[in-house]
Write an enzyme that holds these catalytic residues in place. Structure first.
Site, PDB file in Angstrom:
ATOM      1  N   TYR A 150      -9.070  20.229  -2.775  1.00 34.51           N
ATOM      2  CA  TYR A 150      -9.525  18.840  -2.926  1.00 34.51           C
ATOM      3  C   TYR A 150     -10.876  18.640  -2.235  1.00 34.51           C
ATOM      4  O   TYR A 150     -11.823  18.102  -2.822  1.00 34.51           O
ATOM      5  CB  TYR A 150      -8.493  17.860  -2.362  1.00 34.51           C
ATOM      6  CG  TYR A 150      -8.939  16.431  -2.495  1.00 34.51           C
ATOM      7  CD1 TYR A 150      -9.019  15.825  -3.746  1.00 34.51           C
ATOM      8  CD2 TYR A 150      -9.323  15.684  -1.376  1.00 34.51           C
ATOM      9  CE1 TYR A 150      -9.466  14.515  -3.888  1.00 34.51           C
ATOM     10  CE2 TYR A 150      -9.767  14.371  -1.507  1.00 34.51           C
ATOM     11  CZ  TYR A 150      -9.826  13.796  -2.769  1.00 34.51           C
ATOM     12  OH  TYR A 150     -10.268  12.502  -2.906  1.00 34.51           O
ATOM     13  N   LYS A 154     -14.657  17.724  -3.866  1.00 38.16           N
ATOM     14  CA  LYS A 154     -15.451  16.554  -3.487  1.00 38.16           C
ATOM     15  C   LYS A 154     -16.806  16.964  -2.906  1.00 38.16           C
ATOM     16  O   LYS A 154     -17.783  16.218  -3.021  1.00 38.16           O
ATOM     17  CB  LYS A 154     -14.651  15.661  -2.532  1.00 38.16           C
ATOM     18  CG  LYS A 154     -13.421  15.039  -3.196  1.00 38.16           C
ATOM     19  CD  LYS A 154     -13.795  14.219  -4.428  1.00 38.16           C
ATOM     20  CE  LYS A 154     -12.599  13.607  -5.132  1.00 38.16           C
ATOM     21  NZ  LYS A 154     -12.973  12.772  -6.282  1.00 38.16           N
TER      22      LYS A 154
HETATM   23  N1  LIG Z   1      -7.482   6.703  -2.170  1.00 41.96           N
HETATM   24  C1  LIG Z   1      -8.220   7.404  -1.319  1.00 41.96           C
HETATM   25  O1  LIG Z   1      -7.944   7.430  -0.096  1.00 41.96           O
HETATM   26  C2  LIG Z   1      -9.437   8.148  -1.803  1.00 41.96           C
HETATM   27  C3  LIG Z   1     -10.335   8.624  -0.828  1.00 41.96           C
HETATM   28  C4  LIG Z   1     -11.464   9.319  -1.255  1.00 41.96           C
HETATM   29  C5  LIG Z   1     -11.701   9.512  -2.606  1.00 41.96           C
HETATM   30  N2  LIG Z   1     -10.819   9.050  -3.531  1.00 41.96           N
HETATM   31  C6  LIG Z   1     -11.086   9.324  -4.951  1.00 41.96           C
HETATM   32  O2  LIG Z   1     -11.062   8.116  -5.684  1.00 41.96           O
HETATM   33  C7  LIG Z   1     -10.715   8.383  -7.042  1.00 41.96           C
HETATM   34  C8  LIG Z   1      -9.637   7.414  -7.487  1.00 41.96           C
HETATM   35  O3  LIG Z   1      -8.453   7.664  -6.751  1.00 41.96           O
HETATM   36  P1  LIG Z   1      -7.451   6.506  -6.321  1.00 41.96           P
HETATM   37  O4  LIG Z   1      -7.409   6.495  -4.847  1.00 41.96           O
HETATM   38  O5  LIG Z   1      -7.729   5.250  -7.035  1.00 41.96           O
HETATM   39  O6  LIG Z   1      -6.069   7.170  -6.793  1.00 41.96           O
HETATM   40  P2  LIG Z   1      -5.004   6.736  -7.901  1.00 41.96           P
HETATM   41  O7  LIG Z   1      -4.546   5.336  -7.663  1.00 41.96           O
HETATM   42  O8  LIG Z   1      -3.993   7.837  -7.884  1.00 41.96           O
HETATM   43  O9  LIG Z   1      -5.843   6.762  -9.246  1.00 41.96           O
HETATM   44  C9  LIG Z   1      -6.207   7.947  -9.888  1.00 41.96           C
HETATM   45  C10 LIG Z   1      -6.605   7.614 -11.310  1.00 41.96           C
HETATM   46  O10 LIG Z   1      -6.981   8.854 -11.943  1.00 41.96           O
HETATM   47  C11 LIG Z   1      -6.269   8.961 -13.160  1.00 41.96           C
HETATM   48  N3  LIG Z   1      -5.959  10.345 -13.494  1.00 41.96           N
HETATM   49  C12 LIG Z   1      -5.282  11.253 -12.731  1.00 41.96           C
HETATM   50  N4  LIG Z   1      -5.111  12.388 -13.427  1.00 41.96           N
HETATM   51  C13 LIG Z   1      -5.682  12.195 -14.643  1.00 41.96           C
HETATM   52  C14 LIG Z   1      -5.809  12.988 -15.805  1.00 41.96           C
HETATM   53  N5  LIG Z   1      -5.297  14.224 -15.861  1.00 41.96           N
HETATM   54  N6  LIG Z   1      -6.448  12.478 -16.880  1.00 41.96           N
HETATM   55  C15 LIG Z   1      -6.953  11.208 -16.850  1.00 41.96           C
HETATM   56  N7  LIG Z   1      -6.867  10.407 -15.768  1.00 41.96           N
HETATM   57  C16 LIG Z   1      -6.235  10.886 -14.691  1.00 41.96           C
HETATM   58  C17 LIG Z   1      -4.988   8.187 -12.951  1.00 41.96           C
HETATM   59  O11 LIG Z   1      -4.486   7.711 -14.206  1.00 41.96           O
HETATM   60  P3  LIG Z   1      -3.225   8.296 -15.012  1.00 41.96           P
HETATM   61  O12 LIG Z   1      -2.235   8.788 -14.003  1.00 41.96           O
HETATM   62  O13 LIG Z   1      -2.767   7.130 -15.800  1.00 41.96           O
HETATM   63  O14 LIG Z   1      -3.801   9.368 -15.873  1.00 41.96           O
HETATM   64  C18 LIG Z   1      -5.468   7.016 -12.102  1.00 41.96           C
HETATM   65  O15 LIG Z   1      -5.953   5.983 -12.925  1.00 41.96           O
HETATM   66  C19 LIG Z   1     -10.316   9.869  -7.093  1.00 41.96           C
HETATM   67  O16 LIG Z   1     -11.382  10.634  -7.577  1.00 41.96           O
HETATM   68  C20 LIG Z   1     -10.046  10.193  -5.627  1.00 41.96           C
HETATM   69  O17 LIG Z   1     -10.248  11.561  -5.347  1.00 41.96           O
HETATM   70  C21 LIG Z   1      -9.689   8.381  -3.152  1.00 41.96           C
END
Ligand SMILES: NC(=O)c1ccc[n+]([C@@H]2O[C@H](COP(=O)([O-])OP(=O)(O)OC[C@H]3O[C@@H](n4cnc5c(N)ncnc54)[C@H](OP(=O)(O)O)[C@@H]3O)[C@@H](O)[C@H]2O)c1
Length: 259
Positions: A150, A154
């Site tokens: 991961y 990033k």
């Molecule tokens: N939350 C944190 O603490 C955090 C911190 C740093 C960075 N980020 C980054 O922020 C971004 C969004 O994450 P989030 O925190 O909002 O998590 P989340 O609530 O789990 O959302 C992830 C999104 O990605 C989609 N996704 C996952 N696998 C997929 C696939 N195979 N095809 C198409 N869509 C897919 C999911 O939709 P479906 O399941 O419906 O496909 C969901 O809409 C990510 O890139 C994550 O690495 C998050």
């Protein structure tokens, strides 16, 4: 003109959709869970009167970007803003993990993100306008044992996005790497609760901050002074062995490791 958001069925992507619809953007929402996308789309149309198209796609497959991109072109739509947000994390040791799951993680977080950014960059450069936001993470500033893949994905997103910023800046295209710290979403259902190191913030503040940062001119934005100090300062001056030891201890699953 429309804003394309990947991973819009929950968390940060869904919040981008809400805040951008509130300012009048027409949206194209992509993810696998079409019922969630359709629900969100209906609410945004009703509350903000914007146009919203949903596309169901598994973006972790090789070559996954071409289908939605062709679909958008066939509808005659132009992407004004791309938000490359879909992504997931895995915690645990590489040696204990499923290779195909890690492959999907790299494909989604890096491969599809790159392909979509490349399609968008070509159009935007030609038009001399547009915005690309890629979701990196504070985990991209240093290697993280027990979340090795991961953090590496990033680091790729951060490096790729900052270079793209420099390439497209002369053509009037705005590129930004958004680097959240722990943010309250479904992310930790997949990555594991131990992946949340430090203060956990809300999606509302993350997205509002990212949209403010977009008005500036920097290639990347880290949320929060605490996260800025660690990513822009501490990890650059502290010896790598110490960074690895502290980072690894912070995310180590309680039940993991030798006795
Ligand atoms: N939350 C944190 O603490 C955090 C911190 C740093 C960075 N980020 C980054 O922020 C971004 C969004 O994450 P989030 O925190 O909002 O998590 P989340 O609530 O789990 O959302 C992830 C999104 O990605 C989609 N996704 C996952 N696998 C997929 C696939 N195979 N095809 C198409 N869509 C897919 C999911 O939709 P479906 O399941 O419906 O496909 C969901 O809409 C990510 O890139 C994550 O690495 C998050």
């Amino acid at each position: 003109m429309a804003t394309l958001i990947t991973g819009a069925s929950s968390g940060i992507g869904a919040e981008f959709a809400c805040q951008l619809a509130a300012r009048g953007d027409d949206l194209i929402l992509v993810a696998r869970r079409s019922e969630k996308l359709d629900e969100l789309a209906a609410a945004l149309r009703e509350h903000h009167g914007v146009g919203v198209i949903t596309i169901q796609a598994d973006l972790a497959r090789e070559g996954a970007a071409s289908e939605p991109w062709a679909d958008i072109a066939a509808r005659g739509l132009t992407i004004d803003t791309l938000i490359n947000n879909a992504g997931f994390g895995t915690s645990g040791d590489v040696a204990d993990d499923d290779p195909s799951r890690l492959e999907r993680e790299v494909q989604l977080n890096c491969g599809t993100l790159t392909a979509l950014a490349t399609h968008a960059a070509a159009d935007m450069k030609r038009r001399g306008a547009g915005t690309i936001i890629n979701l990196a993470s504070i985990g991209g500033f240093q290697p993280v044992p027990h979340m090795a893949v991961y953090a590496a994905t990033k680091a790729y997103v951060l490096s790729f996005t900052e270079a793209l910023w420099a390439e497209l800046r002369p053509y009037g295209v705005r590129v930004l790497a958004v680097c959240p710290g722990p943010t309250r979403t479904e992310f930790f259902d997949t990555a594991g609760e131990n992946a949340a190191v430090g203060r956990v913030r809300s999606v509302e503040s993350l997205v509002a901050g990212a949209l403010r940062a977009l008005r500036g001119s920097e290639p990347s934005w880290v949320q929060g002074l605490d996260n800025k100090l660690v990513t822009r300062g501490v990890v650059r001056v502290v010896p790598k062995r110490l960074v690895l030891a502290v980072g690894g201890r912070a995310v180590r699953p309680v039940t993991d490791g030798p006795d």
